[in-house]
Design an enzyme around this catalytic site. Structure first.
Site, PDB file in Angstrom:
ATOM      1  N   LYS A   1      -4.495 -11.068  -6.197  1.00 39.83           N
ATOM      2  CA  LYS A   1      -5.761 -11.286  -5.506  1.00 39.83           C
ATOM      3  C   LYS A   1      -6.820 -10.268  -5.931  1.00 39.83           C
ATOM      4  O   LYS A   1      -6.469  -9.132  -6.312  1.00 39.83           O
ATOM      5  CB  LYS A   1      -5.571 -11.295  -3.994  1.00 39.83           C
ATOM      6  CG  LYS A   1      -5.300  -9.959  -3.392  1.00 39.83           C
ATOM      7  CD  LYS A   1      -5.473  -9.955  -1.877  1.00 39.83           C
ATOM      8  CE  LYS A   1      -5.310  -8.510  -1.427  1.00 39.83           C
ATOM      9  NZ  LYS A   1      -5.587  -8.170  -0.097  1.00 39.83           N
TER      10      LYS A   1
ATOM     11  N   LYS B   1     -10.323  -4.543  -3.552  1.00 39.88           N
ATOM     12  CA  LYS B   1     -11.093  -3.295  -3.697  1.00 39.88           C
ATOM     13  C   LYS B   1     -10.230  -2.191  -4.282  1.00 39.88           C
ATOM     14  O   LYS B   1     -10.734  -1.253  -4.895  1.00 39.88           O
ATOM     15  CB  LYS B   1     -11.548  -2.801  -2.313  1.00 39.88           C
ATOM     16  CG  LYS B   1     -12.682  -3.564  -1.721  1.00 39.88           C
ATOM     17  CD  LYS B   1     -13.017  -2.953  -0.359  1.00 39.88           C
ATOM     18  CE  LYS B   1     -13.489  -4.019   0.600  1.00 39.88           C
ATOM     19  NZ  LYS B   1     -13.288  -3.737   2.002  1.00 39.88           N
TER      20      LYS B   1
ATOM     21  N   LYS C   1       0.830  -1.212   0.000  1.00 40.32           N
ATOM     22  CA  LYS C   1       0.000   0.000   0.000  1.00 40.32           C
ATOM     23  C   LYS C   1       0.857   1.251   0.000  1.00 40.32           C
ATOM     24  O   LYS C   1       0.491   2.261  -0.605  1.00 40.32           O
ATOM     25  CB  LYS C   1      -0.939   0.015   1.214  1.00 40.32           C
ATOM     26  CG  LYS C   1      -2.040  -1.012   1.131  1.00 40.32           C
ATOM     27  CD  LYS C   1      -3.045  -0.793   2.243  1.00 40.32           C
ATOM     28  CE  LYS C   1      -4.118  -1.870   2.237  1.00 40.32           C
ATOM     29  NZ  LYS C   1      -5.088  -1.699   3.318  1.00 40.32           N
TER      30      LYS C   1
END
Ligand code: TYM
Length: 335
Positions: free
Chosen positions: A199, A202, A113
């Site tokens: 994966k 969102k 992130k």
């Protein structure tokens, strides 16, 4: 005898997708008959990356409605909003002071992130797993049902609990209970529709990469039609050269409630032209009752409000005494 307890949550960043459903919520629905379930909306976690204040509250309500639409029963399970309980932030602060920085620098999700945030990485983003440890340990659950991607965060949670117990407790009288991760094999890692090695997430900028639980049938059909595949005929699980094939068969298996062996036999001679419409129809039908229930719930704000108010009270009745116990052990002045 008291039922074993589980705790889990989902971040309130955007709509939920099939990975969240198959990796997490569906398991909670099953577990709520045999377990005492604490399920929450992780809105404090949602602000660790830049967010829109206009949609944060609405996202929280939407996730609550989705939990119930998927089959979480508020009469059996405690559903609550993380930011409504200051205990989470307060325990996270205490944990901050016993957690070595190096433990957080090793977290894979933080590294992934942080890259996306460039120069804008907040302290909160790095601290995210410590807050998650507080979320969990406040409720002293026996286990934490999550998808595979949360494994490292759960290991850190266990390490933080053990460290607190070691520093401030004694071997025969630990302060915090150390929970077990509960990661089911089936559904633990649902992959992107555009890349079977990544994966479903969102935060993927492409909406084509995931199926949201609120996607309407036409959108679902289109996304599955466009999903990445390979040129081979005959479908199979577990071939590392064919990650998309493994993922799409896995989706079909879970959404049609069949065994892996049954799906492998059914699809072994199929081509994509035959399989994709089958998967699309199965997905649409599996989501249809959830979507109908969601539509009814999302317009009943009074009901949702009441569920969350009751959830807060029930959650606080467990979280408060745990926090008090930790504060006493750490040595704070007590009035
Ligand atoms: P979040 O919101 O990313 O995901 C919620 C749950 O969905 C699972 N999941 C998946 N499972 C299978 N395949 C996928 N592609 C997939 N994507 C997501 C996640 O493993 C998770 O179980 N940090 C957590 C939220 C959280 C939490 C907690 C969870 C905060 N505090 C305490 C458990 C306990 C998160 O970001 O999940």
């Amino acid at each position: 005898m008291a039922k074993p307890r589980i705790l889990s949550g989902i971040q309130t960043t955007g709509d939920m997708h099939l990975g969240n459903y198959l990796g997490a919520i569906r398991n909670w629905v099953e577990l709520q008959h045999s377990h005492d379930c604490f399920l929450f909306m992780a809105d404090l976690h949602a602000i660790t990356v830049p967010h829109d204040p206009k949609t944060l509250a609405e996202n929280t309500i939407k996730i609550a409605a989705t939990y119930i639409a998927c089959g979480i029963d508020p009469a059996q399970s405690t559903i609550f909003v993380q930011s409504q309980l200051p205990e989470h932030s307060e325990l996270a602060w205490i944990f901050n002071c016993i957690t070595p920085l190096g433990w957080l620098e090793r977290m894979i999700q933080f590294k992934e992130k942080a890259v996306k945030q460039g120069d804008n990485v907040s302290v909160g983003l790095m601290d995210y797993p410590v807050l998650q440890a507080a979320d969990i340990l406040l409720y002293e659950p026996d286990s934490v049902p999550v998808g595979e991607d949360q494994k490292q965060h759960l290991e850190l949670t266990r390490d933080i609990a053990a460290r607190l117990n070691f520093q401030f407790g004694s071997e025969d009288k630990p302060i915090l209970k150390i929970p077990e991760p509960m990661i089911r094999k089936a559904g633990a890692r649902i992959m992107s529709l555009t890349d079977g090695t990544k994966k479903m997430s969102k935060s993927d900028p492409s909406a084509q990469s995931r199926i949201d639980l609120t996607d309407d049938p036409q959108v679902i059909i289109k996304k599955i039609k466009r999903a990445k595949t390979d040129p081979e005929r005959g479908l199979e699980f577990d071939n590392p050269q064919r990650p998309e094939c493994h993922n799409l068969l896995g989706l079909y298996q879970l959404l049609s409630n069949q065994t892996k062996a049954a799906v492998a036999a059914e699809c072994k001679d199929m081509g994509w032209g035959q399989f994709k419409p089958l998967l699309a129809e199965t997905t649409v039908e599996a989501l249809r009752p959830i979507q109908a229930k969601y539509q009814a719930l999302i317009s009943d704000r009074t009901y949702l409000q009441q569920v969350l108010a009751e959830g807060k009270e029930k959650a606080q009745a467990v979280a408060r005494p745990t926090l008090d116990k930790v504060k006493a052990a750490v040595g704070f002045y007590v009035l």
